[in-house]
Every structure is written in structure tokens, then in C-alpha cells.
Design a protein around this motif. Structure first.
Motif, mmCIF file in Angstrom:
data_model
loop_
_atom_site.group_PDB
_atom_site.id
_atom_site.type_symbol
_atom_site.label_atom_id
_atom_site.label_comp_id
_atom_site.label_asym_id
_atom_site.label_seq_id
_atom_site.Cartn_x
_atom_site.Cartn_y
_atom_site.Cartn_z
ATOM 1 N N ASP A 57 0.819 -1.272 -0.106
ATOM 2 C CA ASP A 57 0.096 -0.026 -0.097
ATOM 3 C C ASP A 57 0.884 1.147 0.026
ATOM 4 N N GLU A 58 0.449 2.288 -0.502
ATOM 5 C CA GLU A 58 1.128 3.728 -0.709
ATOM 6 C C GLU A 58 1.464 4.119 0.635
ATOM 7 N N LEU A 67 10.826 6.527 8.323
ATOM 8 C CA LEU A 67 11.936 5.458 9.035
ATOM 9 C C LEU A 67 13.249 5.882 8.339
ATOM 10 N N GLY A 68 13.393 6.521 7.197
ATOM 11 C CA GLY A 68 14.761 6.675 6.761
ATOM 12 C C GLY A 68 15.253 5.621 5.703
ATOM 13 N N ILE A 69 14.247 4.760 5.382
ATOM 14 C CA ILE A 69 14.564 3.570 4.552
ATOM 15 C C ILE A 69 14.573 4.236 3.067
ATOM 16 N N LYS A 70 15.605 3.875 2.345
ATOM 17 C CA LYS A 70 15.833 4.523 0.985
ATOM 18 C C LYS A 70 15.688 3.451 -0.086
ATOM 19 N N ALA A 87 6.631 4.906 -4.398
ATOM 20 C CA ALA A 87 7.949 4.503 -3.979
ATOM 21 C C ALA A 87 9.071 5.880 -4.186
ATOM 22 N N ALA A 88 8.793 6.105 -5.458
ATOM 23 C CA ALA A 88 9.689 7.132 -6.048
ATOM 24 C C ALA A 88 9.461 8.408 -5.587
ATOM 25 N N GLN A 89 7.975 8.806 -5.315
ATOM 26 C CA GLN A 89 7.750 10.092 -4.743
ATOM 27 C C GLN A 89 8.332 9.976 -3.050
ATOM 28 N N ASN A 90 8.571 8.730 -2.560
ATOM 29 C CA ASN A 90 9.084 8.924 -1.153
ATOM 30 C C ASN A 90 10.620 8.679 -1.128
#
Length: 145
Positions: A57-58, A67-70, A87-90
């Protein structure tokens, strides 16, 4: 580096433990999938790895970003469970398995991924898609999506 593996299968444990020992990375393995109910488990980790077919989910991408996950590394070739735009937006990069082989888990950055010509590599560096396009992940050589 600390990596959380979601949806870990029993047959993956030996490979993940071996890789962690060889590279000095910390890998925590959980049997649950990455969902809005389990995303908080990623707190304190540098990246996550998944093997699931259910959609993510978005709101999970927003939570991972907070949480800093990249990076999310999927231990599958398919990527249809991901909302790539979310994913890209975040600021999250998705990587997948480009080939399957229980023997060759890593390829060296300078080599082209041809069956039978792979060279094991223990580096944990992630490459930019603009260089060779290949990246090392927790369990496989993959393509940056």
C-alpha cells in the motif's frame, strides 16, 4: 548495514546468514510480509528486502520514508506488487532479481550478467542506474527499477 528481510522462507536463512557473516552486515529475518501493520518493524534499519506477491500500500512507502528507508530489494524478478510512483515520490529505490540462481548471489559491477560468466562479489555498494545499471542486493544481482 542493517537489513530487515520480510517474508523470509526457511530455505533463504542459510544464504542470508552466510552473506551477513561474509560482509559484516546485520540481517534480521522475519516471516511476516511488509504491510501497513508490519512496517514499523523497519525502524532502525537501513533497508528492507521482501519476497511477496501481495501489493504494498502507498501508506507503507510514506512510513518507510519517515523511518529513513531508501531502498526495498525484492527477492523476486517481478515488481507488480510495488506502487513504483509512490516509492519514487518517497525517495525509495526498488531493486529486483534479474536472474535466479542459488549459487551466484552477487555479480561484480564491471561484468555483464551473462549466465555462466558471473563473478561473485562481496561488496555492499549500490550502483547508480546511470553507470552500469546493476546493483548488489542482499541475496541477488538485480536491476534498479
Amino acid at each position: 548495514m542493517k537489513i530487515l528481510m520480510y517474508s523470509t522462507h526457511e530455505h533463504e536463512r542459510t544464504y542470508a546468514e552466510e552473506w551477513a557473516k561474509e560482509t559484516g552486515n546485520q540481517v534480521t529475518m522475519e516471516m511476516v510480509p511488509l504491510t501497513k501493520e508490519t512496517v514499523a518493524m523497519a525502524k532502525g534499519y537501513d533497508g528492507v528486502s521482501v519476497q511477496q506477491t501481495s501489493r504494498i500500500d502507498e501508506e507503507v512507502y510514506r512510513a518507510l520514508h519517515e523511518l529513513g528507508i531508501k531502498q526495498i530489494s525484492t527477492r523476486t524478478a517481478g515488481v507488480d506488487m510495488f506502487e513504483l510512483q509512490a516509492a519514487a515520490q518517497n525517495g525509495i529505490t526498488i531493486t529486483n532479481v534479474a536472474i535466479y540462481s542459488p549459487t551466484w548471489r552477487f555479480i561484480h559491477h564491471g561484468r555483464s550478467p551473462k549466465w555462466g560468466s558471473l563473478t561473485p562479489c562481496t561488496c555492499s555498494e549500490t550502483l547508480d542506474a546511470s553507470t552500469s545499471g546493476w546493483t548488489t542486493t542482499t541475496t541477488s544481482a538485480g536491476r534498479v527499477i
